[in-house]
Design a protein around this motif. Structure first.
Motif, mmCIF file in Angstrom:
data_model
loop_
_atom_site.group_PDB
_atom_site.id
_atom_site.type_symbol
_atom_site.label_atom_id
_atom_site.label_comp_id
_atom_site.label_asym_id
_atom_site.label_seq_id
_atom_site.Cartn_x
_atom_site.Cartn_y
_atom_site.Cartn_z
ATOM 1 N N GLU A 147 -12.889 -4.794 65.582
ATOM 2 C CA GLU A 147 -11.709 -4.684 66.455
ATOM 3 C C GLU A 147 -11.249 -6.059 66.935
ATOM 4 O OE1 GLU A 147 -11.547 -0.369 68.469
ATOM 5 O OE2 GLU A 147 -13.072 -1.672 69.351
ATOM 6 N N LEU A 148 -11.112 -6.975 65.989
ATOM 7 C CA LEU A 148 -10.595 -8.286 66.345
ATOM 8 C C LEU A 148 -9.476 -8.686 65.391
ATOM 9 C CD1 LEU A 148 -11.725 -10.802 64.338
ATOM 10 C CD2 LEU A 148 -13.845 -10.252 65.519
ATOM 11 N N LEU A 149 -8.567 -9.500 65.927
ATOM 12 C CA LEU A 149 -7.387 -9.920 65.191
ATOM 13 C C LEU A 149 -7.120 -11.388 65.494
ATOM 14 C CD1 LEU A 149 -4.894 -8.834 63.464
ATOM 15 C CD2 LEU A 149 -3.694 -8.730 65.666
ATOM 16 N N LEU A 150 -7.066 -12.209 64.452
ATOM 17 C CA LEU A 150 -6.687 -13.612 64.612
ATOM 18 C C LEU A 150 -5.181 -13.694 64.428
ATOM 19 C CD1 LEU A 150 -9.504 -15.496 62.656
ATOM 20 C CD2 LEU A 150 -9.546 -14.464 64.925
ATOM 21 N N THR A 151 -4.477 -14.089 65.492
ATOM 22 C CA THR A 151 -3.013 -14.006 65.481
ATOM 23 C C THR A 151 -2.323 -15.332 65.199
ATOM 24 O OG1 THR A 151 -2.952 -14.279 67.891
ATOM 25 C CG2 THR A 151 -2.977 -12.026 67.033
ATOM 26 N N GLY A 152 -3.079 -16.405 64.966
ATOM 27 C CA GLY A 152 -2.426 -17.675 64.687
ATOM 28 C C GLY A 152 -1.452 -18.031 65.795
ATOM 29 N N ASP A 153 -0.229 -18.438 65.408
ATOM 30 C CA ASP A 153 0.792 -18.774 66.402
ATOM 31 C C ASP A 153 1.860 -17.692 66.501
ATOM 32 O OD1 ASP A 153 -0.628 -21.050 66.818
ATOM 33 O OD2 ASP A 153 0.927 -22.442 66.168
ATOM 34 N N LEU A 154 1.510 -16.476 66.101
ATOM 35 C CA LEU A 154 2.432 -15.344 66.261
ATOM 36 C C LEU A 154 2.439 -14.856 67.698
ATOM 37 C CD1 LEU A 154 4.149 -13.074 64.691
ATOM 38 C CD2 LEU A 154 2.064 -11.699 64.950
ATOM 39 N N LEU A 155 1.239 -14.655 68.249
ATOM 40 C CA LEU A 155 1.091 -14.004 69.550
ATOM 41 C C LEU A 155 0.000 -14.692 70.347
ATOM 42 C CD1 LEU A 155 1.680 -11.584 71.471
ATOM 43 C CD2 LEU A 155 -0.034 -10.296 70.160
ATOM 44 N N PHE A 156 0.319 -15.065 71.577
ATOM 45 C CA PHE A 156 -0.630 -15.668 72.511
ATOM 46 C C PHE A 156 -0.830 -14.746 73.710
ATOM 47 C CE2 PHE A 156 1.870 -19.378 70.820
ATOM 48 C CZ PHE A 156 0.898 -19.810 69.931
ATOM 49 N N LYS A 157 -1.782 -15.074 74.539
ATOM 50 C CA LYS A 157 -1.958 -14.307 75.766
ATOM 51 C C LYS A 157 -0.716 -14.459 76.630
ATOM 52 C CE LYS A 157 -4.983 -13.419 79.693
ATOM 53 N NZ LYS A 157 -6.249 -13.772 80.387
ATOM 54 N N GLU A 158 -0.013 -13.353 76.822
ATOM 55 C CA GLU A 158 1.183 -13.263 77.658
ATOM 56 C C GLU A 158 2.314 -14.176 77.192
ATOM 57 O OE1 GLU A 158 0.132 -13.490 81.817
ATOM 58 O OE2 GLU A 158 -1.554 -12.114 81.553
ATOM 59 N N SER A 159 2.332 -14.499 75.903
ATOM 60 C CA SER A 159 3.420 -15.292 75.348
ATOM 61 C C SER A 159 3.512 -15.029 73.847
ATOM 62 C CB SER A 159 3.210 -16.784 75.637
ATOM 63 O OG SER A 159 4.373 -17.523 75.298
ATOM 64 N N ILE A 160 4.472 -15.697 73.207
ATOM 65 C CA ILE A 160 4.659 -15.577 71.769
ATOM 66 C C ILE A 160 4.834 -16.967 71.176
ATOM 67 C CG2 ILE A 160 5.670 -13.268 71.863
ATOM 68 C CD1 ILE A 160 8.446 -14.603 71.595
ATOM 69 N N GLY A 161 4.766 -17.055 69.853
ATOM 70 C CA GLY A 161 4.950 -18.329 69.184
ATOM 71 C C GLY A 161 6.402 -18.783 69.205
ATOM 72 N N ARG A 162 6.571 -20.090 69.128
ATOM 73 C CA ARG A 162 7.932 -20.641 69.106
ATOM 74 C C ARG A 162 8.581 -20.320 67.768
ATOM 75 N NH1 ARG A 162 7.383 -27.015 69.706
ATOM 76 N NH2 ARG A 162 9.644 -26.852 69.391
ATOM 77 N N THR A 163 9.892 -20.235 67.780
ATOM 78 C CA THR A 163 10.630 -19.882 66.569
ATOM 79 C C THR A 163 11.749 -20.873 66.280
ATOM 80 O OG1 THR A 163 12.065 -18.367 67.832
ATOM 81 C CG2 THR A 163 10.113 -17.427 66.778
ATOM 82 N N ASP A 164 11.705 -22.039 66.936
ATOM 83 C CA ASP A 164 12.759 -23.027 66.746
ATOM 84 C C ASP A 164 12.388 -24.089 65.717
ATOM 85 O OD1 ASP A 164 10.771 -24.004 68.446
ATOM 86 O OD2 ASP A 164 12.158 -25.297 69.545
ATOM 87 N N LEU A 165 11.249 -23.920 65.041
ATOM 88 C CA LEU A 165 10.864 -24.823 63.968
ATOM 89 C C LEU A 165 11.452 -24.316 62.650
ATOM 90 C CD1 LEU A 165 7.122 -25.338 64.986
ATOM 91 C CD2 LEU A 165 9.035 -26.920 65.367
#
Length: 228
Positions: A147-165
């Motif tokens: 029951e673990l998921l490595l989310t990279g820079d898609l999803l952070f604790k209470e935030s999301i990854g930037r999309t302006d790159l």
């Protein structure tokens, strides 16, 4: 069952993960060690725990996540797995040398995650889920039994990854989270590319980007850009 260890590296505070099971085979995920000292830290952890690396596996190709990959490939003679849509991003890594990244040789991709649904590690299997948005070829890595998921820079604790790159897309990122990550179950623990771990249940309740999307306050599919 899969176990996980976290080592935080480089000027961007990137989380490098080592996934291993009872066989002591391991995957090194997002090798971000960018200095001799950090590389030795990784080697020491592997050797101290008697692990045998079998693959260098990346969620995406941004410089802070790949700056240790060539070292890892050569040290243990293992293949590098990345989605082909992130190859153009990988090839720009040298542009970030002035930010403290010692890149050296750009690692060659050996396994295309666009065509790979599963990566075996010892007796365990890692599931590859396509989650574009932060980058065109971004993936997340799911170990369902643990029951673990490595989310990279898609999803952070209470935030999301930037999309302006280059190659980023807010609608695609939010669609990846809502349609592919949340259905994995509320008890699933998420381990992001930066910062502390969380759970899907916590993010559904407290991540403002997810909350507003689920309530319908924002039609993310109609948004052109979003910066965080």
């Amino acid at each position: 069952m899969i176990k996980l260890a976290t080592l935080t590296f480089n000027p961007f505070g990137e989380n490098t993960y080592i996934l291993f099971d009872e066989t002591k085979r391991c995957a090194i995920v997002d090798a971000g060690c960018s200095s001799d000292k950090e590389r030795q830290t990784l080697v020491s952890f592997i050797e101290k725990n008697g692990l045998t690396p079998v693959v260098a596996l990346n969620t995406h190709g941004h410089v802070d996540h790949i700056c240790g990959v060539e070292f890892v490939k050569k040290r243990w003679g293992i293949p590098f797995a990345l989605h082909r849509n992130d190859k153009p991003i990988l090839e720009t890594a040298h542009c970030y040398a002035d930010m403290g990244f010692d890149i050296g040789t750009i690692p060659a991709v050996d396994i295309d995650l666009a065509d790979t649904a599963e990566i075996p590690v010892g007796n365990s299997t890692l599931h590859i889920i396509q989650t574009p948005g932060h980058s065109p070829g971004h993936i997340v890595i799911h170990a369902p039994e643990a029951e673990l998921l490595l989310t990279g820079d898609l999803l952070f604790k209470e935030s999301i990854g930037r999309t302006d790159l280059p190659g980023g897309s807010y609608p695609a990122l939010m669609d990846s989270i809502i349609e592919k990550v949340i259905p994995l179950g509320s008890d699933t623990r998420i381990f992001p590319g930066h910062g502390p771990q969380s759970t899907i249940a916590h993010e559904v309740m407290f991540n403002p980007f997810i909350v507003e999307a689920l309530r319908g306050d924002v039609n993310y599919k109609a948004c052109e850009t979003h910066e965080n």
